[in-house]
Scaffold this motif. Structure first.
Motif, PDB file in Angstrom:
ATOM      1  N   ALA A   1      -3.239   5.566  -7.587  1.00  0.00           N
ATOM      2  CA  ALA A   1      -4.273   5.758  -6.567  1.00  0.00           C
ATOM      3  C   ALA A   1      -5.242   6.879  -6.951  1.00  0.00           C
ATOM      4  CB  ALA A   1      -3.634   6.065  -5.206  1.00  0.00           C
TER       5      ALA A   1
ATOM      6  N   SER B   1       0.847  -1.196   0.000  1.00  0.00           N
ATOM      7  CA  SER B   1       0.000   0.000   0.000  1.00  0.00           C
ATOM      8  C   SER B   1       0.884   1.248   0.000  1.00  0.00           C
ATOM      9  CB  SER B   1      -0.894   0.012   1.240  1.00  0.00           C
ATOM     10  OG  SER B   1      -0.083   0.189   2.402  1.00  0.00           O
TER      11      SER B   1
ATOM     12  N   GLU C   1       0.717   3.520   2.153  1.00  0.00           N
ATOM     13  CA  GLU C   1       1.139   3.703   3.543  1.00  0.00           C
ATOM     14  C   GLU C   1       2.381   2.871   3.854  1.00  0.00           C
ATOM     15  OE1 GLU C   1      -2.087   2.995   2.587  1.00  0.00           O
ATOM     16  OE2 GLU C   1      -2.767   5.056   2.841  1.00  0.00           O
ATOM     17  N   GLU C   2       2.429   1.628   3.365  1.00  0.00           N
ATOM     18  CA  GLU C   2       3.612   0.779   3.572  1.00  0.00           C
ATOM     19  C   GLU C   2       4.830   1.380   2.897  1.00  0.00           C
ATOM     20  OE1 GLU C   2       3.172  -3.703   3.159  1.00  0.00           O
ATOM     21  OE2 GLU C   2       1.244  -2.985   2.350  1.00  0.00           O
TER      22      GLU C   2
END
Length: 175
Positions: A115, A26, A28-29
């Motif tokens: 995204a 993701s 975030e990762e």
């Protein structure tokens, strides 16, 4: 009914890299990786050690990659392993330019565009012959200084290039 496959003899064996496919990380990762993988300093000797580590990891996997480390516009390390091609050097330059322009990993930059429902090529307004937001280039971020360069791998599918660089950075930084 299955048909037997014909085997041909090659002068050199065809080797598939020994890297398992993984789930797409993701945003975030990917951002967490960048926050974790920060150097206290980055010297020419560090470039040699990190580059040598990447070469060792790639050889263990029989990965046909080229490895490159740049700092402040200067190439400090470069290696082209068996099976890599001159195209890998072109990909390295294009991915590195993304890191230099955005200050983030090339894979993360591409993920941010995806995204938003678009692609880097469609929306960045940058020449795709000069910039590629594909995985494999990661910023060299020095604590208190910022992004000073990039470590880049090319030769595998983009997520595998990215993962190889991250693994080497984690080992180098002992994270």
């Amino acid at each position: 009914m299955t048909h037997p496959q014909k085997h041909t003899t090659h002068s050199t064996p065809v080797v598939t890299p020994k890297i398992a496919p993984e789930l797409t990380p993701s945003i975030e990762e990917l951002e967490a990786q960048e926050r974790r993988l920060v150097f206290r300093q980055f010297t020419n000797d560090d470039a040699w050690e990190l580059g040598s580590l990447l070469v060792r990891l790639a050889r263990e996997r029989q990965a046909p990659v080229a490895v490159d480390i740049h700092r402040a516009g200067r190439q400090l390390f470069h290696a082209a392993l068996a099976g890599s091609t001159p195209d890998n050097d072109a990909w390295i330059a294009r991915k590195r330019r993304v890191v230099e322009r955005y200050g983030s990993a090339s894979y993360l930059v591409g993920a941010r565009f995806r995204a938003k429902g678009t692609t880097f090529e469609e929306s960045s307004r940058l020449d795709p012959d000069e910039y590629a937001a594909h995985g494999g280039s990661f910023p060299i971020n020095v604590e208190g200084v910022g992004v000073i360069g990039a470590v880049t791998v090319s030769g595998l599918p983009q997520l595998q290039d990215h993962r190889l660089v991250v693994e080497a950075l984690e080992e180098f930084l002992k994270i």
